[in-house]
Design a protein around this motif. Sequence first.
Motif, PDB file in Angstrom:
ATOM      1  N   LEU A 172      -4.385  15.425 -10.512  1.00  0.00           N
ATOM      2  CA  LEU A 172      -3.483  14.383 -10.248  1.00  0.00           C
ATOM      3  C   LEU A 172      -2.305  13.654 -10.564  1.00  0.00           C
ATOM      4  CD1 LEU A 172      -6.206  13.841  -6.890  1.00  0.00           C
ATOM      5  CD2 LEU A 172      -4.275  15.057  -7.086  1.00  0.00           C
ATOM      6  N   GLU A 173      -2.974  13.732 -11.664  1.00  0.00           N
ATOM      7  CA  GLU A 173      -2.447  12.282 -12.839  1.00  0.00           C
ATOM      8  C   GLU A 173      -1.073  12.446 -13.677  1.00  0.00           C
ATOM      9  OE1 GLU A 173      -5.443   8.506 -14.212  1.00  0.00           O
ATOM     10  OE2 GLU A 173      -5.004  10.111 -14.984  1.00  0.00           O
ATOM     11  N   ARG A 177       2.936  12.724 -12.978  1.00  0.00           N
ATOM     12  CA  ARG A 177       3.824  12.429 -13.610  1.00  0.00           C
ATOM     13  C   ARG A 177       4.953  13.605 -13.169  1.00  0.00           C
ATOM     14  NH1 ARG A 177      -0.181  10.630 -17.070  1.00  0.00           N
ATOM     15  NH2 ARG A 177      -0.591  12.335 -17.654  1.00  0.00           N
ATOM     16  N   GLU A 178       5.001  14.622 -13.234  1.00  0.00           N
ATOM     17  CA  GLU A 178       5.810  15.621 -13.237  1.00  0.00           C
ATOM     18  C   GLU A 178       6.546  15.696 -11.523  1.00  0.00           C
ATOM     19  OE1 GLU A 178       4.715  19.699 -13.825  1.00  0.00           O
ATOM     20  OE2 GLU A 178       3.552  19.009 -15.721  1.00  0.00           O
ATOM     21  N   ARG A 179       6.136  14.864 -11.144  1.00  0.00           N
ATOM     22  CA  ARG A 179       6.789  14.789  -9.325  1.00  0.00           C
ATOM     23  C   ARG A 179       6.577  13.575  -8.550  1.00  0.00           C
ATOM     24  NH1 ARG A 179       3.552  20.381  -7.094  1.00  0.00           N
ATOM     25  NH2 ARG A 179       4.552  19.334  -5.302  1.00  0.00           N
ATOM     26  N   PRO A 184       2.720  12.874  -0.400  1.00  0.00           N
ATOM     27  CA  PRO A 184       1.629  13.498   0.081  1.00  0.00           C
ATOM     28  C   PRO A 184       0.525  13.616  -1.787  1.00  0.00           C
ATOM     29  CG  PRO A 184       3.576  14.690   0.799  1.00  0.00           C
ATOM     30  CD  PRO A 184       4.066  14.049   0.062  1.00  0.00           C
ATOM     31  N   LEU A 185       0.800  14.411  -2.428  1.00  0.00           N
ATOM     32  CA  LEU A 185       0.540  13.935  -3.501  1.00  0.00           C
ATOM     33  C   LEU A 185       0.008  12.357  -4.628  1.00  0.00           C
ATOM     34  CD1 LEU A 185      -0.281  15.466  -6.633  1.00  0.00           C
ATOM     35  CD2 LEU A 185       1.539  15.157  -6.845  1.00  0.00           C
ATOM     36  N   LEU A 186       0.443  12.050  -3.758  1.00  0.00           N
ATOM     37  CA  LEU A 186       0.405  10.240  -4.501  1.00  0.00           C
ATOM     38  C   LEU A 186      -0.907   9.711  -3.273  1.00  0.00           C
ATOM     39  CD1 LEU A 186       0.550   7.752  -6.577  1.00  0.00           C
ATOM     40  CD2 LEU A 186       2.249   7.239  -4.754  1.00  0.00           C
ATOM     41  N   ALA A 187      -1.000   9.893  -1.853  1.00  0.00           N
ATOM     42  CA  ALA A 187      -1.670   9.965  -1.575  1.00  0.00           C
ATOM     43  C   ALA A 187      -3.217   9.988  -2.073  1.00  0.00           C
ATOM     44  CB  ALA A 187      -1.445  10.101  -0.194  1.00  0.00           C
ATOM     45  N   GLU A 204      -2.730  -1.309  -7.676  1.00  0.00           N
ATOM     46  CA  GLU A 204      -1.536  -1.289  -9.057  1.00  0.00           C
ATOM     47  C   GLU A 204      -0.247  -0.149  -8.745  1.00  0.00           C
ATOM     48  OE1 GLU A 204      -0.723  -2.382 -13.912  1.00  0.00           O
ATOM     49  OE2 GLU A 204      -3.294  -1.998 -12.500  1.00  0.00           O
ATOM     50  N   ARG A 205      -0.573   0.784  -8.843  1.00  0.00           N
ATOM     51  CA  ARG A 205       0.013   1.965  -8.932  1.00  0.00           C
ATOM     52  C   ARG A 205       0.555   2.145  -7.419  1.00  0.00           C
ATOM     53  NH1 ARG A 205      -0.857   6.804 -11.942  1.00  0.00           N
ATOM     54  NH2 ARG A 205      -2.939   6.397 -12.414  1.00  0.00           N
ATOM     55  N   PHE A 206      -0.095   1.474  -6.279  1.00  0.00           N
ATOM     56  CA  PHE A 206       0.794   1.779  -5.048  1.00  0.00           C
ATOM     57  C   PHE A 206       2.185   1.020  -5.346  1.00  0.00           C
ATOM     58  CE2 PHE A 206       1.933  -0.706  -0.799  1.00  0.00           C
ATOM     59  CZ  PHE A 206       2.360   1.383  -0.011  1.00  0.00           C
ATOM     60  N   SER A 207       1.882  -0.436  -5.574  1.00  0.00           N
ATOM     61  CA  SER A 207       2.380  -1.239  -5.680  1.00  0.00           C
ATOM     62  C   SER A 207       4.450  -0.982  -6.690  1.00  0.00           C
ATOM     63  CB  SER A 207       2.264  -2.190  -6.369  1.00  0.00           C
ATOM     64  OG  SER A 207       1.508  -3.085  -5.521  1.00  0.00           O
ATOM     65  N   THR A 208       3.799  -0.186  -7.998  1.00  0.00           N
ATOM     66  CA  THR A 208       4.768  -0.032  -8.746  1.00  0.00           C
ATOM     67  C   THR A 208       4.922   0.924  -7.861  1.00  0.00           C
ATOM     68  OG1 THR A 208       3.321   0.021 -10.618  1.00  0.00           O
ATOM     69  CG2 THR A 208       4.695   1.255 -10.848  1.00  0.00           C
ATOM     70  N   TYR A 209       5.425   1.472  -7.428  1.00  0.00           N
ATOM     71  CA  TYR A 209       5.599   3.072  -6.022  1.00  0.00           C
ATOM     72  C   TYR A 209       7.166   2.430  -5.805  1.00  0.00           C
ATOM     73  CZ  TYR A 209       6.891   6.728  -3.800  1.00  0.00           C
ATOM     74  OH  TYR A 209       7.683   7.620  -2.501  1.00  0.00           O
ATOM     75  N   GLN A 210       5.660   1.895  -5.282  1.00  0.00           N
ATOM     76  CA  GLN A 210       6.668   0.610  -3.885  1.00  0.00           C
ATOM     77  C   GLN A 210       7.795   0.392  -3.806  1.00  0.00           C
ATOM     78  OE1 GLN A 210       4.623  -2.516  -2.220  1.00  0.00           O
ATOM     79  NE2 GLN A 210       5.502  -1.456  -0.525  1.00  0.00           N
ATOM     80  N   ASP A 211       7.262  -0.714  -5.509  1.00  0.00           N
ATOM     81  CA  ASP A 211       8.644  -1.365  -6.307  1.00  0.00           C
ATOM     82  C   ASP A 211       9.864  -0.222  -6.380  1.00  0.00           C
ATOM     83  OD1 ASP A 211       7.681  -4.209  -5.329  1.00  0.00           O
ATOM     84  OD2 ASP A 211       6.895  -4.035  -8.051  1.00  0.00           O
ATOM     85  N   GLY A 212       9.601   0.684  -6.883  1.00  0.00           N
ATOM     86  CA  GLY A 212      10.392   1.496  -7.992  1.00  0.00           C
ATOM     87  C   GLY A 212      11.204   2.091  -6.629  1.00  0.00           C
TER      88      GLY A 212
END
Length: 330
Positions: A172-173, A177-179, A184-187, A204-212
């Motif tokens: 999944l990781e 990185r590729e997508r 849905p993959l991130l979930a 932390e991963r969700f917060s990073t994605y949300q900021d991006g």
Amino acid sequence: MPILLTLLDGVRWDGTTVAGDRPQALLAALAAAGRTVGTERLVGLVWGEDVPANPGKALQVLVSRVRGVVGATRLVTDGDGYRLALASDQVDALLLRSRARAAAGTLGADPVAALDLAASALALAPAGVPDPASGPLADLRHAAEQDLRLATVVRARALARCGRAAEALPGLEDAARERPDDEPLLADLLRAEAAVRGPAAALERFSTYQDGVRDRLGSDPGADLQRVHREPAGDGQPGPRGRAVRRLSAPGPRRRPAHGRGPARLGTRRLDRRARRARQDHARARGRPRVHPAGGALRGAWSASRRRRTWSARSARRWACATRSPGVVP
């Protein structure tokens, strides 16, 4: 059906190697098309810019050579062209495509079946796909690489949904990185990471994605991903947001505040103040006043020293209201 034409790892017909770039290109072009391909189109696919002086004759010679390997009943003439008389599941590249897409389509409804389909697709090319220089075989293998990536991602997501988070997490990781924008993959990744590394890592991963997302698009992540972020994990374990499921006891009756402002406590401060003053006045008195039941007027005087204050009618009424003595009318 058994696989007759192998195109992913070398080019073989029923276990026999097909030698030569142009015979391999002819088989790859016909297999990828899955239908009849005209003579002119086949010449362009097989020879490219290096067209022979007599294209039609050169193609006939090539077809005759390939028929010596696969048989005349498998490479047939159809009008002004040629086709392979093969089912899609008799060609490894086409079988890989169908299984990868079937796994992706089954993932939502049946992760166990999706896991089996993805694993069978990956088994068709366990060592990956070599990359030839150019031509129809290169195009077919490039498409097969995409199908392999799809099967790999589906396998990782199916593992996570089947409760095998530790096995799913590395895949999944890599897929994330590729997508990076595949929510849905991130979930699935958030759920697996919360189960393996704890809710803090998933948060932390969700917060990073949300900021991006906010920086790039000026919006928040999708509703489904936010729902995964808010949901707790089962069995009392923390979810991606780090909240544990706790069983709370049934709440008891709400305590009424000492001095509320609701209808049930309206004016309680004023009444308490009156009662306190009445008690203070009563403590200073040597006896209780005699109050007439009808009018409430004070009759008589206190048997106290002249230096002490005489109770006024107002004090008597205040005391009677607070203590509600029988026979007293406020």
